[in-house]
Design an enzyme around this catalytic site. Structure first.
Site, short mmCIF file in Angstrom:
data_model
loop_
_atom_site.label_atom_id
_atom_site.label_comp_id
_atom_site.label_asym_id
_atom_site.label_seq_id
_atom_site.Cartn_x
_atom_site.Cartn_y
_atom_site.Cartn_z
N ASP A 192 0.76 -0.82 0.19
CA ASP A 192 -0.15 0.33 0.09
C ASP A 192 0.92 1.39 0.47
O ASP A 192 1.76 1.27 0.95
CB ASP A 192 -1.23 -0.16 1.24
CG ASP A 192 -1.91 0.73 1.24
OD1 ASP A 192 -2.09 1.82 0.73
OD2 ASP A 192 -2.98 0.40 1.94
N ASP A 239 -3.21 4.72 -2.33
CA ASP A 239 -4.05 5.10 -1.38
C ASP A 239 -4.36 6.21 -2.10
O ASP A 239 -3.54 7.16 -2.65
CB ASP A 239 -3.46 5.53 -0.30
CG ASP A 239 -4.65 6.48 0.63
OD1 ASP A 239 -5.74 5.61 0.91
OD2 ASP A 239 -3.90 7.39 1.37
N GLU A 263 -6.90 3.43 -5.71
CA GLU A 263 -7.58 3.37 -4.49
C GLU A 263 -8.70 4.88 -5.40
O GLU A 263 -8.29 6.28 -5.18
CB GLU A 263 -7.74 3.64 -3.74
CG GLU A 263 -8.94 3.64 -1.90
CD GLU A 263 -8.78 4.63 -1.07
OE1 GLU A 263 -9.57 4.49 0.07
OE2 GLU A 263 -7.69 6.03 -1.24
N HIS A 297 -11.22 -1.37 5.13
CA HIS A 297 -10.42 -1.35 6.45
C HIS A 297 -11.16 0.31 7.19
O HIS A 297 -11.01 0.69 7.87
CB HIS A 297 -9.12 -0.92 6.67
CG HIS A 297 -8.17 -0.28 5.97
ND1 HIS A 297 -8.12 -0.43 4.76
CD2 HIS A 297 -7.84 0.92 6.36
CE1 HIS A 297 -7.80 0.25 4.08
NE2 HIS A 297 -7.80 1.45 4.66
N ASP A 298 -11.82 0.59 5.59
CA ASP A 298 -12.82 2.14 6.17
C ASP A 298 -14.24 1.86 6.16
O ASP A 298 -14.61 2.68 6.42
CB ASP A 298 -12.13 2.51 4.79
CG ASP A 298 -10.60 3.33 4.19
OD1 ASP A 298 -10.16 3.83 5.82
OD2 ASP A 298 -10.24 2.91 3.18
C1 NOJ Z 1 -7.99 5.63 2.33
C2 NOJ Z 1 -7.25 4.71 3.29
O1 NOJ Z 1 -7.85 3.03 3.35
C3 NOJ Z 1 -7.87 5.40 4.73
O2 NOJ Z 1 -7.53 4.48 5.69
C4 NOJ Z 1 -6.66 6.16 5.09
O3 NOJ Z 1 -7.24 7.32 6.81
C5 NOJ Z 1 -6.74 7.49 3.96
N1 NOJ Z 1 -7.08 6.60 2.96
C6 NOJ Z 1 -5.99 8.51 4.80
O4 NOJ Z 1 -4.82 7.76 3.51
#
Ligand code: NOJ
Length: 562
Positions: free
Chosen positions: A106, A208, A272, A333-334
């Site tokens: 990542d 990311d 992402e 994880h989000d």
């Molecule tokens: C996306 C990530 O998946 C998340 O966990 C993170 O807080 C934000 N980007 C900022 O990097």
């Protein structure tokens, strides 16, 4: 083992890989400090290989103050001692390859940590070149922030640097200053970072905030604050027009693609791209840019057959352009775990398995999130244990993402449940009274884990001969069905019933159930001839896979043997 990580059927390996996301902090703790680490992942590689997945996406493990749990990177070339050392990483990579598993790292190019050397220098010397690698601006006429942008983590996207009287931009936490991608040294540094990890042998990168690198050149006010997203209720400003998806961003990925292509071994990038316009998301992936982009649309769709079919059809159309395959995401994880999004409890689990079964039947790459193979629900993390910067920044008004990040229960023994020997894991370990531990589910052929293993195993066996074409069947309301065919005449049919009652579905011919998300339909059951066709009753909230062999082909083959 012969080159266990080669692709198959002439397609690059990532084209239809099943990728398993390892949220390092919560996967396996090897040294008893309550936090997962690289050696912990290494010790669990046999488990991951036994799942049948093709690759592991590791969340960030670089040196970081951990204000956003690793997404605030202070040094992109160092492993945080919390997770181990560079040698531990190399050992994990080598062992993963020996187990036939690829590793996707990542990378976080939208922002660094405020503890990064560049930012420290930027603050110390407003005349430094490092200052212009971030986005500093004087206050607006009223002395407040330069524009109306909001942080995704709530509150303003600007923080005042009191020493200079200027504000700096951070689309996330104040400890995550955004890079200025209009500065050539940011590009040069990022190319060095990618090469550093490619040289070590990583198979790919998860990028990311891929859609966020460039901001509106004039930093104009956003016309609206941005909406919250179903499934990701913690995130603000997601559709704020001027923060995201600027045309210049794609040029970065064109260059990065030249770099990944210059290495042997089909190195890949998945972005992402947290946008909810499939056409825009798909525009980031293609032969001269990212290999894949996350498709969050299924995640944001209710468990309803017509809506799911619609979003799947649109994604299949959008992502097949120019060599990039679709991706399928239900949890990460989000996001609120999909068992919980679908209502929780037995019903939520039943729906989650049916939806996952459907996605695993499609061409492209499903991305699975650790713990979903156990049927984990969103955990109720008590307020005093919450750590997400969203919870902190919102002053405790937004619950945040801790509930999907609790550690994996490997055994049924509290307090560490096989995750850690520490009495104080960083977040409470999931209580195995709600969902099974790995140990318990391994022993139970009816478990969620057993279902995932069977589904991934069948997919793995079938895919070398399967094409990417999906043919939709006419099925009754509340159901969807599609087939995929192989050159040898084998056809796979996937049926999903999202209603709560059994629905009979007609099929073009005889077929045998090879997978059922509910064991009330035994695998091996057959679609039986009805008055004018073959039919099978699909139980409520269930997904079935059936296999059939083209009868003409049977006859032809038999004739040849005579
Ligand atoms: C996306 C990530 O998946 C998340 O966990 C993170 O807080 C934000 N980007 C900022 O990097």
């Amino acid at each position: 083992m012969t080159n266990a990580v080669t692709g198959h059927s002439g397609r690059p390996w990532w084209h239809d890989a099943v990728v398993y996301q390892v949220y390092l902090r919560s996967f396996a703790d090897s040294n008893g400090d309550g936090l997962g680490d690289l050696a912990g992942v290494r010790s669990r590689l046999p488990y991951l290989a036994s799942l049948g997945v093709d690759a592991l996406w590791l969340n960030p493990f670089y040196l970081s103050p951990q204000k956003d749990h690793g997404y605030d990177v202070a040094d992109y070339y160092e492993v945080d001692p919390l997770f181990g050392t560079l040698e531990d990483f190399d050992a994990l990579l080598a062992d993963a390859h020996a187990h036939g598993l690829r590793i996707i790292c990542d990378v976080v190019p939208n922002h660094s940590s405020s503890e990064h050397e560049w930012f420290k220098r930027a603050l110390a010397d407003p005349m430094s070149d490092e200052r212009s690698r971030y986005i500093f601006r004087p206050p607006a006429a009223d002395g407040g922030p330069p524009n109306n942008w909001r942080s995704v983590f709530s509150g303003p996207a600007w923080t005042l640097d009191e020493a200079s009287g200027e504000y700096y931009l951070h689309l996330f936490d104040a400890s995550q200053p955004d890079f200025n991608w209009r500065h050539s040294e940011v590009h040069a540094e990022w190319e060095r970072i990618l090469r550093f990890w490619l040289d070590r042998g990583v198979d790919g990168f998860r990028i990311d905030v891929a859609h966020g690198l460039y901001k509106d050149a004039e930093l104009r006010d956003n016309p609206e604050a941005g909406r919250l997203v179903p499934g990701a209720p913690a995130y603000e400003s997601i559709n704020a027009k001027h923060n995201w998806d600027q045309p210049e961003t794609i040029e970065v990925f064109r260059r990065w693609r030249q770099i990944t292509d210059s290495y042997a071994g089909d190195r890949m990038m998945v972005g992402e791209v947290f946008l909810f316009d499939l056409g825009r998301v798909a525009s980031y992936a293609g032969a001269d840019r990212l290999h894949q982009a996350f498709n969050f649309m299924v995640m944001a769709t209710p468990f309803e057959a017509a809506a799911l079919r619609d979003v799947i059809e649109k994604a299949l159309g959008a992502f097949t352009v120019d060599g990039a395959g679709p991706t399928w995401v239900l949890s990460n994880h989000d996001l609120v775990r999909h068992v919980t999004r679908y209502g929780g409890g037995d019903a939520g689990l039943r729906r989650a398995k049916a939806a996952t079964g459907t996605l695993l039947a499609l061409p492209g790459s499903p991305y699975l999130y650790q713990g979903e193979e156990l049927g984990l629900e969103q955990a109720d993390v008590p307020p005093e244990a919450r750590q997400d910067p969203i919870w902190v920044r919102s002053g405790g008004t937004i619950e945040g993402r801790d509930g999907c990040r609790t550690p994996i229960p490997w055994t049924d023994e509290p307090p560490g449940y096989g995750f850690t020997t520490s009495a104080t894991p960083w977040l409470p370990v999931e209580d195995t009274a709600k969902a099974g531990s790995v140990a318990a589910e391994e022993a139970d052929p009816a478990s969620t884990l057993a279902f995932y293993r069977r589904a991934i195993g069948i997919r793995r066996e079938a895919r070398p001969s399967l094409g990417d074409e999906v043919e939709w069947l006419a099925t009754p309301a509340g159901t969807l069905g599609f087939t995929r065919s192989a050159a040898d005449g084998t056809t796979y049919t996937c049926l999903l019933n999202t209603t709560t009652r059994a629905v009979p579905v007609r099929l073009p011919g005889e077929a045998t159930v090879v997978l059922s998300s509910e064991l009330s339909v035994p695998e091996g059951a057959r679609a039986l001839p009805g008055t004018d066709n073959f039919a099978i009753a699909v139980p409520g909230e269930t997904c079935l896979w059936l296999r059939s062999v083209d009868p003409d082909r049977f006859v032809r083959d038999a004739a040849q043997h005579d």
